[in-house]
Structure formats: structure tokens, C-alpha cells
Design a protein around this motif. Structure first.
Motif, PDB file in Angstrom:
ATOM      1  N   ILE A   1      15.697 -24.785   0.744  1.00  0.00           N
ATOM      2  CA  ILE A   1      15.369 -25.983   1.303  1.00  0.00           C
ATOM      3  C   ILE A   1      14.789 -25.731   3.018  1.00  0.00           C
ATOM      4  N   GLY A   2      14.541 -24.485   3.321  1.00  0.00           N
ATOM      5  CA  GLY A   2      14.353 -24.488   4.634  1.00  0.00           C
ATOM      6  C   GLY A   2      15.335 -24.363   5.808  1.00  0.00           C
ATOM      7  N   ALA A   3      16.645 -24.464   5.395  1.00  0.00           N
ATOM      8  CA  ALA A   3      17.755 -24.576   6.206  1.00  0.00           C
ATOM      9  C   ALA A   3      18.374 -23.199   6.560  1.00  0.00           C
ATOM     10  N   GLY A   4      17.827 -22.268   6.207  1.00  0.00           N
ATOM     11  CA  GLY A   4      18.383 -20.776   6.465  1.00  0.00           C
ATOM     12  C   GLY A   4      17.255 -19.684   6.411  1.00  0.00           C
ATOM     13  N   GLU A   5      17.487 -18.850   6.984  1.00  0.00           N
ATOM     14  CA  GLU A   5      16.387 -17.734   7.430  1.00  0.00           C
ATOM     15  C   GLU A   5      16.350 -16.809   6.220  1.00  0.00           C
ATOM     16  N   THR A   6      15.207 -16.317   5.844  1.00  0.00           N
ATOM     17  CA  THR A   6      14.877 -15.208   5.160  1.00  0.00           C
ATOM     18  C   THR A   6      14.491 -14.051   5.447  1.00  0.00           C
ATOM     19  N   VAL A   7      14.610 -12.842   4.820  1.00  0.00           N
ATOM     20  CA  VAL A   7      14.058 -11.709   5.399  1.00  0.00           C
ATOM     21  C   VAL A   7      13.435 -11.021   4.062  1.00  0.00           C
ATOM     22  N   SER A   8      12.571 -10.008   4.840  1.00  0.00           N
ATOM     23  CA  SER A   8      11.740  -9.344   3.680  1.00  0.00           C
ATOM     24  C   SER A   8      11.905  -7.754   3.495  1.00  0.00           C
ATOM     25  N   ASP A   9      12.627  -7.189   4.526  1.00  0.00           N
ATOM     26  CA  ASP A   9      12.662  -5.902   4.398  1.00  0.00           C
ATOM     27  C   ASP A   9      14.031  -5.275   5.359  1.00  0.00           C
ATOM     28  N   ILE A  10      14.583  -4.369   5.230  1.00  0.00           N
ATOM     29  CA  ILE A  10      15.772  -3.656   5.935  1.00  0.00           C
ATOM     30  C   ILE A  10      15.881  -4.037   7.313  1.00  0.00           C
ATOM     31  N   ALA A  11      14.531  -3.685   7.897  1.00  0.00           N
ATOM     32  CA  ALA A  11      14.542  -4.175   9.531  1.00  0.00           C
ATOM     33  C   ALA A  11      14.836  -5.454   9.744  1.00  0.00           C
ATOM     34  N   GLY A  12      14.409  -6.303   8.952  1.00  0.00           N
ATOM     35  CA  GLY A  12      14.599  -7.760   9.175  1.00  0.00           C
ATOM     36  C   GLY A  12      15.994  -8.132   8.960  1.00  0.00           C
ATOM     37  N   PHE A  13      16.559  -7.644   7.860  1.00  0.00           N
ATOM     38  CA  PHE A  13      18.091  -7.841   7.677  1.00  0.00           C
ATOM     39  C   PHE A  13      18.809  -7.324   9.054  1.00  0.00           C
TER      40      PHE A  13
ATOM     41  N   ALA B   1      16.763  -6.548   0.661  1.00  0.00           N
ATOM     42  CA  ALA B   1      17.278  -7.055   1.904  1.00  0.00           C
ATOM     43  C   ALA B   1      17.617  -8.700   1.817  1.00  0.00           C
ATOM     44  N   ASN B   2      17.014  -9.425   1.321  1.00  0.00           N
ATOM     45  CA  ASN B   2      17.108 -11.031   1.257  1.00  0.00           C
ATOM     46  C   ASN B   2      18.453 -11.157   0.022  1.00  0.00           C
ATOM     47  N   TYR B   3      18.465 -10.307  -0.877  1.00  0.00           N
ATOM     48  CA  TYR B   3      19.594 -10.763  -1.665  1.00  0.00           C
ATOM     49  C   TYR B   3      20.867 -10.307  -0.784  1.00  0.00           C
ATOM     50  N   LYS B   4      20.975  -9.402  -0.173  1.00  0.00           N
ATOM     51  CA  LYS B   4      22.037  -8.927   0.537  1.00  0.00           C
ATOM     52  C   LYS B   4      22.453 -10.061   1.619  1.00  0.00           C
ATOM     53  N   LEU B   5      21.403 -10.409   2.244  1.00  0.00           N
ATOM     54  CA  LEU B   5      21.707 -11.728   3.190  1.00  0.00           C
ATOM     55  C   LEU B   5      22.237 -12.944   2.572  1.00  0.00           C
ATOM     56  N   VAL B   6      21.748 -13.231   1.441  1.00  0.00           N
ATOM     57  CA  VAL B   6      22.519 -14.178   0.585  1.00  0.00           C
ATOM     58  C   VAL B   6      23.856 -14.068   0.258  1.00  0.00           C
ATOM     59  N   GLU B   7      23.991 -12.806  -0.131  1.00  0.00           N
ATOM     60  CA  GLU B   7      25.514 -12.116  -0.372  1.00  0.00           C
ATOM     61  C   GLU B   7      26.534 -12.575   0.950  1.00  0.00           C
ATOM     62  N   LEU B   8      25.742 -12.056   1.741  1.00  0.00           N
ATOM     63  CA  LEU B   8      26.830 -11.914   3.136  1.00  0.00           C
ATOM     64  C   LEU B   8      27.039 -13.444   3.534  1.00  0.00           C
TER      65      LEU B   8
END
Length: 518
Positions: A351-363, A391-398
Motif C-alpha cells: 500500500i506504499g507505507a513501507g519501503e522496498t529494496v531491489s538488491d543487497i546494496a539497497g537492503f 533482498a526484499n524478502y529479507k527486509l519483509v522478514e526483518l
């Protein structure tokens, strides 16, 4: 509807209309759709759908006076009695809120303190379990009209109640000037007091709808789950519910519980914005349009300006931090189901209320920008993505772990240590984002959360939830046995197409957060 049924249905509705007037005058008159509420008067409901059988629906019943004018920011007052029969065929307006992905649809108003009852057809009076639901929305959004309890009533025989409660500044304003007006340090938590009054309404009136006031399951999701957690420890709520279901939110970490000083500071900032030079700042704030109050601070993220339950010493809601009240045995020790969804944070990205990342560097960059250096370094080790694709999956997990899953595990451990019976779950039916269990809890598809329901998942969730409402345990013959939680194994029920018992829920990552005292 088949044509041959139309005449009978029309006759039925005409009969209800006639009964509305006749029953008000007749002593002891009763009909499935015409119920007398002790604290208000007669209400006339409707059948779910177009048939004369199944769930009875009573919508928009006032449980409090409109919290407007001088009652803005004040504790809720019980609704006054009404004359004649109240038309309870439509939802009442939802409480004031900003438009957004989590917001209720339809009319908004400050005059919003209503509740809804879904009841089976012609139940034995006062014999059925009651399930009272509190909606989520980060205490700034949502409404009871988003949830239809008909299926839990019709197919599982429960009496379901949902409610509206004040949101944002209208529900959680805390300030010394308001304390002075109340002649006690009791401001804040008015939205929770609304919920408490609705629970009192249930105790006084639910028998008329077939419910047993001594068999009340209080349940909620997200902010509603956190509210349920608060009512477990609130001194004024101890006799109002018997058991609890908490979906994706607890009150001992993750989601914020404010100190009085924090909440007073938020209110002072609001007063400075709207009424800095007014001779009577509270009178001034009561004249500010409700929509302007709700919009203030709405750009501060998913939790808005910081409106949240507040610790108010010697209050009937939160006299101390919940963790302290539970650890000292000052809480309702009824049985508890508690759990989270596997990928909670995915909804906020969606819904656009949380950032996403596309790679390890972004994470790594986002972690460095979000956490202090020593913690950021440890997080990058524990949650290190193995590839850019992860990377984004791990951000969601975190963020799922930090805000929802690990505080929930800590809550389950705290309750078990205090002597409560606890059942822990993980909703794993993918994508398993925040709130995606709700269509399965209520058994209704959702265009955004679950357009088509997976029937084995629905049967498991509704079966466990309703079994718990009936028996104080989720277990029943038709479903896999769900063992009680214990902190040694962290065993939990994985709710999926094939539900099964799992061990060690998020053990490595939650042990990491636990080692930090978080």
C-alpha cells in the motif's frame, strides 16, 4: 431469488414492518428480527441476504451518546433510550479518519459510536458463545462496516459483535489541561474507553440476541489485537471477557504503548498548531473541524502522529506498562490464541507505507539508515540476503519479526510463565501479508486481501476460532490437534492448505531480538 419465493419474502418483510409498531405496544412480544435492548429499546434487524433463514443482522445500534460538542475528548456516555423501534438494517457511520488503503468506506462522522450484532436464526435465549471483534487500522483508520459476521453466526452458531471506536486525536488526546477539566489525570485512551463501554453493553444486552454474557471471546486484528491485549490487563475490563484471540499485534513490544509524557507532548504540538493563542485552548480545539484534527500529522507514516494507548497511572485502562501488569499477575488469565502472519510487512509495502529494496546494496543501505550503527551491523549479519533476489524478502522478514512476530512470541512466553493457557499460530497461506487472515476468520472473500478463499484454510481458521469460542480450546475432532504453547519448543499451528504443528517459530531471529532486550 426464485420468482416463487418473492411473494413469501415480501409478505415476510411487510409482516416485520407491521410488527415494529405492534410489538412496541405489546408486552412480551418477540420476533426473530425484533429485539428489545435493555439499555435502549426495540431494534428491528434484517436477514442476511434475501432468505428468511440463517443469520439475523442488527446494524448501527448506538451504545454511547454522540461524542460531539462538550463531549469531544471526554469519556463516552451510555446511549439514551429511544422511542419506538430503531431501524437496525444499515451500518452506522464510521468514525472520523483520513482516506487511505486501511480506511473504512462510506459515511464518516463524529457521531459514530455504534455496534453491530450477527446472530443465528432463533437461538435458544442466552445460550450461545459471543465473539466481540475490534477492528484494526493503527488507531487512526478502519471501521466495523469492513467486517461481516454472518458466516460465524449462521454456520458456526456464534453471536458476533463488532463496534466502532474513536480514532486519532478524537480517541487518544491526552493533555494536562484536559486532565484539569476532568479533575483527574485520566485523559487519553478515550477510544479504548469506547471499546470498554461497548463490552459493558454486551454484558447488559447480548442475551436478547441469544448470546451468553459469561462466554465472551474478545478478538481483534492489528490495532484491534493490541486493544484486546490492553483489555486483558485493564482493571476496568476484567469482568467483560472470558478469553481472547490476538491477531497480529500485542501490547508488550513492537507496536507502541506511549507514556503519559509522550502523549501529552503530541497533544501540545496539536494545540500549538490550532489554538496557540486562544484564551481557552480546549474550547478552541473543540471547534476545530474533525477532518482537520484527523489530517494533522497524517504524513508521519503508518502510525500517524503517534496516537496510541497511553499508560495513565491509577486509571481503569492502563495504570502501568502491560508487561509489568502481566508479570505481576494483574491481568485476565483466560485462555488465549495469539499469532502472526508469515510476511506481515508485505502489506505495508503493497500500500506504499513501507519501503522496498531491489538488491543487497539497497537492503544494507536501508538498514544503516534505520538503525544505530552497532545494531545495524548485527542486523545485516542475522538477516543477510543470499542474493539480490532475496533482498526484499529479507527486509519483509526483518520488519515482520521486529514489529509483529518476535513481540508475539515474547507475549506467549510471558503469558505461559504467568500461568495462562496459550495457543500460538502462524498464518502461512501465501502471500500471508498483514490482515490476510481476516477473510478466513470471517469466511468472506475480500477484493484486496483474498478474492477467492482457499476452503481448507477457511475451514481450519473458522473451525479453530469458533471451537475456541465454544470450549476455551481450539481443538475439535475435524481438525489437526493444536497443542498448547510451551516456550521450550515454541510449538505453533501453521495455518495453511494443510495445517500442521511446527516447532521453533522464527527461533534464530527472535532469539536475536530477545538477546537485545527488545
Amino acid at each position: 431469488m426464485r420468482a416463487e419465493n418473492w411473494g413469501g419474502t415480501l409478505q415476510r418483510w411487510l409482516g416485520v414492518v407491521a410488527l415494529t409498531s405492534a410489538c412496541v405496544l405489546a408486552s412480551g412480544c418477540h420476533d426473530e428480527l425484533h429485539v428489545k435492548v435493555k439499555t435502549g429499546g426495540w431494534v428491528t434487524g434484517k436477514w442476511h441476504g434475501e432468505t428468511e433463514e440463517g443469520a439475523r443482522v442488527f446494524l448501527g445500534i448506538p451504545y454511547a451518546k454522540p461524542p460531539v460538542g462538550e463531549l469531544r475528548f471526554q469519556p463516552p456516555q451510555p446511549a439514551e433510550r429511544w422511542q419506538g423501534a430503531l431501524d437496525a438494517s444499515e451500518f452506522g457511520a464510521s468514525c472520523m479518519q483520513n482516506p487511505g488503503a486501511l480506511s473504512a468506506v462510506g459515511d464518516l462522522s463524529e457521531d459514530c459510536l455504534t455496534l453491530n450484532v450477527f446472530s443465528p436464526e432463533s437461538p435458544a435465549k442466552g445460550s450461545l458463545p459471543v465473539m466481540v471483534f475490534i477492528h484494526g487500522g493503527a488507531f487512526v483508520a478502519g471501521g466495523s462496516n469492513q467486517y461481516d459476521g454472518w458466516r460465524l453466526a449462521e454456520e458456526y452458531g456464534a453471536v458476533v459483535v463488532s463496534m466502532n471506536y474513536r480514532l486519532g486525536a478524537l480517541g487518544f488526546l491526552s493533555h494536562p489541561e484536559l486532565d484539569q477539566e476532568m479533575m483527574a489525570s485520566q485523559s487519553g485512551n478515550m477510544g479504548l474507553k469506547d471499546q470498554q463501554l461497548a463490552l459493558n453493553w454486551v454484558q447488559q444486552n447480548i442475551r436478547a440476541f441469544g448470546g451468553d454474557p459469561d462466554r465472551v471471546t474478545l478478538f481483534g486484528e492489528s490495532a484491534g489485537s493490541m486493544s484486546t491485549c490492553v483489555h486483558m490487563v485493564a482493571p476496568g475490563s476484567q469482568e467483560l471477557a472470558d478469553q481472547f484471540i490476538l491477531e497480529s499485534g500485542v501490547c508488550v513490544g513492537g507496536l507502541p504503548v506511549n507514556t503519559k509524557e509522550q502523549s501529552d507532548g503530541i497533544a501540545e504540538a496539536m494545540l500549538q498548531t490550532f489554538c496557540a493563542d486562544a484564551p481557552d485552548r480546549l474550547a478552541c480545539l473543540r471547534d476545530v473541524p474533525a477532518a482537520d484534527l484527523m489530517a494533522w500529522g497524517a504524513d508521519a507514516g503508518i502510525f500517524g502522529a503517534g496516537w496510541s494507548p497511553t499508560v495513565v497511572p491509577e486509571s481503569e485502562i492502563l495504570p502501568a506498562q502491560p508487561v509489568q501488569l502481566i508479570a505481576s499477575g494483574q491481568y485476565n488469565m483466560g485462555p488465549v490464541i495469539v499469532g502472526t502472519n508469515r510476511n506481515e510487512w508485505g502489506l505495508f509495502q503493497l500500500i506504499g507505507a513501507g519501503e522496498t529494496v531491489s538488491d543487497i546494496a539497497g537492503f544494507n543501505q536501508l538498514v544503516d539508515a534505520t538503525y544505530p550503527a552497532p545494531l545495524a551491523g548485527a542486523i545485516k549479519v542475522v538477516y543477510a540476503p543470499a542474493s539480490d533476489q532475496q533482498a526484499n524478502y529479507k527486509l519483509v522478514e526483518l520488519l515482520t519479526d521486529q514489529v509483529f512476530r518476535c513481540p508475539t512470541r515474547g507475549f506467549a512466553r510471558l503469558l505461559q510463565a504467568a500461568g495462562s493457557n496459550v495457543w500460538l499460530y502462524s498464518f502461512d497461506h501465501l502471500p500471508a501479508y498483514h490482515a490476510m487472515e481476516l477473510p478466513y476468520v470471517f469466511g468472506n472473500p475480500s477484493a484486496t486481501l483474498a478474492p477467492v478463499l482457499n476452503e481448507p484454510v477457511r475451514e481450519a481458521v473458522q473451525g479453530y476460532w469458533s471451537g475456541f469460542a465454544y470450549n476455551g480450546t481450539p481443538n475439535q475432532e475435524a481438525l489437526p490437534e493444536w497443542p498448547q504453547y510451551d516456550a521450550v519448543s515454541d510449538q505453533n499451528m501453521s495455518l495453511a492448505e494443510v495445517s500442521s504443528v511446527q516447532q521453533g517459530l522464527a527461533q534464530t531471529t527472535c532469539d536475536f531480538w530477545s538477546s537485545l532486550g527488545i
